[in-house]
Write an enzyme that holds these catalytic residues in place. Structure first.
Site, PDB file in Angstrom:
ATOM      1  N   CYS A 269      35.849  42.803  40.098  1.00  0.00           N
ATOM      2  CA  CYS A 269      36.267  41.832  41.123  1.00  0.00           C
ATOM      3  C   CYS A 269      36.605  40.447  40.578  1.00  0.00           C
ATOM      4  O   CYS A 269      37.744  39.998  40.699  1.00  0.00           O
ATOM      5  CB  CYS A 269      35.183  41.698  42.181  1.00  0.00           C
ATOM      6  SG  CYS A 269      35.093  43.146  43.225  1.00  0.00           S
TER       7      CYS A 269
HETATM    8  C1  UDX Z   1      31.138  40.433  43.054  1.00  0.00           C
HETATM    9  C2  UDX Z   1      30.693  39.597  44.275  1.00  0.00           C
HETATM   10  O1  UDX Z   1      29.371  39.105  44.062  1.00  0.00           O
HETATM   11  C3  UDX Z   1      30.747  40.446  45.543  1.00  0.00           C
HETATM   12  O2  UDX Z   1      30.446  39.637  46.675  1.00  0.00           O
HETATM   13  C4  UDX Z   1      32.151  41.024  45.687  1.00  0.00           C
HETATM   14  O3  UDX Z   1      32.204  41.879  46.829  1.00  0.00           O
HETATM   15  C5  UDX Z   1      32.555  41.796  44.438  1.00  0.00           C
HETATM   16  O4  UDX Z   1      32.425  40.956  43.278  1.00  0.00           O
HETATM   17  P1  UDX Z   1      29.997  42.277  41.494  1.00  0.00           P
HETATM   18  O5  UDX Z   1      31.211  42.101  40.635  1.00  0.00           O
HETATM   19  O6  UDX Z   1      29.590  43.655  41.878  1.00  0.00           O
HETATM   20  O7  UDX Z   1      30.184  41.468  42.887  1.00  0.00           O
HETATM   21  O8  UDX Z   1      28.724  41.629  40.740  1.00  0.00           O
HETATM   22  P2  UDX Z   1      28.075  40.158  40.650  1.00  0.00           P
HETATM   23  O9  UDX Z   1      26.629  40.310  40.845  1.00  0.00           O
HETATM   24  O10 UDX Z   1      28.772  39.193  41.499  1.00  0.00           O
HETATM   25  O11 UDX Z   1      28.302  39.797  39.106  1.00  0.00           O
HETATM   26  C6  UDX Z   1      29.603  39.597  38.568  1.00  0.00           C
HETATM   27  C7  UDX Z   1      29.523  39.144  37.127  1.00  0.00           C
HETATM   28  O12 UDX Z   1      28.986  37.823  37.029  1.00  0.00           O
HETATM   29  C8  UDX Z   1      28.614  40.010  36.246  1.00  0.00           C
HETATM   30  O13 UDX Z   1      29.215  40.146  34.978  1.00  0.00           O
HETATM   31  C9  UDX Z   1      27.331  39.202  36.154  1.00  0.00           C
HETATM   32  O14 UDX Z   1      26.567  39.489  35.007  1.00  0.00           O
HETATM   33  C10 UDX Z   1      27.877  37.788  36.138  1.00  0.00           C
HETATM   34  N1  UDX Z   1      26.919  36.778  36.610  1.00  0.00           N
HETATM   35  C11 UDX Z   1      26.491  36.792  37.892  1.00  0.00           C
HETATM   36  C12 UDX Z   1      26.467  35.802  35.740  1.00  0.00           C
HETATM   37  O15 UDX Z   1      26.841  35.756  34.557  1.00  0.00           O
HETATM   38  N2  UDX Z   1      25.594  34.861  36.204  1.00  0.00           N
HETATM   39  C13 UDX Z   1      25.152  34.837  37.487  1.00  0.00           C
HETATM   40  O16 UDX Z   1      24.359  33.928  37.838  1.00  0.00           O
HETATM   41  C14 UDX Z   1      25.607  35.834  38.366  1.00  0.00           C
END
Ligand code: UDX
Length: 436
Positions: A269
């Site tokens: 995403c």
């Molecule tokens: C994301 C959105 O959160 C969600 O609302 C949408 O519907 C789809 O995209 P997702 O990609 O499944 O969800 O995971 P998410 O938990 O958001 O993490 C995305 C990326 O960001 C991961 O690589 C995660 O490790 C990273 N991340 C997340 C960080 O590096 N730090 C954080 O504090 C949070």
């Protein structure tokens, strides 16, 4: 009430499984017959906690799966469209699947007196529902929206790894519609599903579409912001990004979530939606300076890991390096846009000998690197003879690794990009992103 969900990917399957497990009469539709047969036997095509059990319970109760869109349109009150909208070759959004499915729905509508609401749940750029979906439906059905059928736009916010929980407990439901009757039908459905406990926002199509992109790009901005501060910490002995994040997160104007510094965001995403949002901003004549900086910060973050590694072990040529964690986040086997994959590519270019471990994502990774790297089921074996280990994904398995696991490393260098390893009593040389 009868519900159809067309497109049984991540969002569609989680939604279908949850609705079916709650006893809703659900028809899950996908054109891929192999997928349908696997799902029909109670198995999803990817790893997601609680999905298989929810799916099995749904199939026992009231979920049917099929490839027949006609059936969905003829029988259902609401037809959710959850097909993928991947990145196009031009770095924009590819609506091929969406257009195809919507056309088939239109043709089916022309043959029935049923008047379902067609609910677009896939992520689409603003005005897609108005300018693409609506004309295709009206042309192929030879009916008018609001009379022969309804349309609503209903973006999805679930996260991988917590998809079932998020589907059961969304923080918000957004419904975009230009006809009040459709909006109210969808609202009634969600009010009943969430027992009126979840806030529901009704707006127009394009605002609903934009909310989804604004939401994801804001979260990506938070991550790039904290990663940049982490890089400052890195150059300042005595500072730790987690201390900084914890305190700024206490300011209610900032909030504590999405402030975990790391190797950069990945997944299906954020990277795609950021690209699309940047291209979309340009299309509408707005210079996306901030969004481009967020994206660039994310792209550059992997270099921080490489330079930490170089400081520790020098040139990579022929050296054994261990990567712990391949999926873009924990509790997922998804490696799409995972920074681990990017890192492995960069290390292979410098002739490193790579061994990888991941609790769930090994099979997916094999499809990319085949015999170019070594795969290990055991963390200890993965670390044996290694000169440097890098923790990339915050799997819980990597938090409490015992000293023994590191004993057979050639040099006991560990880089923790997520700062999760309890390292105080370990006989290793520990380095982490965001700790000065
Ligand atoms: C994301 C959105 O959160 C969600 O609302 C949408 O519907 C789809 O995209 P997702 O990609 O499944 O969800 O995971 P998410 O938990 O958001 O993490 C995305 C990326 O960001 C991961 O690589 C995660 O490790 C990273 N991340 C997340 C960080 O590096 N730090 C954080 O504090 C949070």
């Amino acid at each position: 009430m009868k519900i159809a969900i067309i497109g049984l990917g991540f969002v569609g399957l989680s939604f279908a499984a949850v609705l079916g497990s709650k006893g809703y009469s659900v028809l899950g539709i996908d054109s891929d017959k192999k997928k349908i047969s696997k799902i029909g036997s109670g198995k999803s095509l990817f790893y997601e906690p609680k999905l298989d059990e929810t799916l099995k319970s749904a199939l026992k109760k009231s979920l049917k799966v099929s490839s027949d869109i006609d059936l969905a349109v003829r029988q259902c009150d609401m037809v959710f469209v959850t097909v993928g909208t991947p990145e196009s070759k031009e770095g924009y959004i590819d609506l091929t699947m969406m257009k195809q499915v919507v056309k088939e729905i239109g043709i089916s509508l022309s043959k029935t007196n049923n008047k379902p609401v067609i609910v677009i749940k896939s992520t689409v750029v603003p005005r897609t529902t108005q300018d693409v979906v609506k004309p295709i439906l009206e042309k192929n059905s030879r009916k008018k929206v609001g009379i022969g059928f309804g349309i609503a736009m209903n973006p999805e916010f679930l996260r991988e790894g917590t998809a079932i929980y998020d589907t059961l407990n969304p923080h918000i439901v957004v419904i975009g519609s230009d006809d009040v009757v459709s909006a109210n039908r969808v609202k009634k459905f969600y009010d009943e599903l969430y027992k009126r406990k979840t806030q529901i926002i009704i707006t127009n199509y394009q605002t609903a579409e934009l909310i989804k992109y604004a939401n994801n790009s804001f979260l990506a901005t938070k991550i790039s912001f904290i990663n940049q501060i982490a890089n400052i910490c890195q150059s300042m002995p005595g500072t730790n990004i987690d201390d900084v994040a914890e305190v700024i997160g206490l300011d209610p104007r900032i909030g504590s979530l999405f402030l975990k510094a790391g190797p950069g965001y990945g997944g299906s995403c954020f990277p795609k939606d950021m690209k699309t949002m940047i291209a979309f901003s340009k299309k509408v004549g707005t210079d996306p300076v901030l969004l481009e900086a967020v994206q660039q910060t994310n792209t550059l973050q992997v270099n921080k890991i490489i330079s930490l590694m170089k400081n520790m072990i020098g040139k990579f040529d022929g050296k054994k390096i261990t990567i712990l964690g391949l999926s873009f986040k924990e509790d997922s086997d998804d490696i799409r846009e995972s920074v681990s994959i990017k890192l492995i590519r960069l290390l292979l270019r410098e002739n490193a000998a790579i061994t990888v471990h991941d609790p769930k994502a090994i099979e997916n990774t094999k499809t990319i690197f085949k015999a170019k790297i070594r795969y290990s089921d055991s963390i200890r074996d993965a670390l044996k003879d290694s000169q440097c280990a890098i923790i990339m994904t915050p799997w819980k398995q990597y938090k409490n690794l015992p000293n023994n696991d590191f004993q057979k490393m050639k040099r006991k260098f560990v880089i923790d990009t997520r700062r999760i390893l309890k390292h105080e009593n370990l006989a290793i040389k520990y380095n982490a992103l965001g700790i000065g």
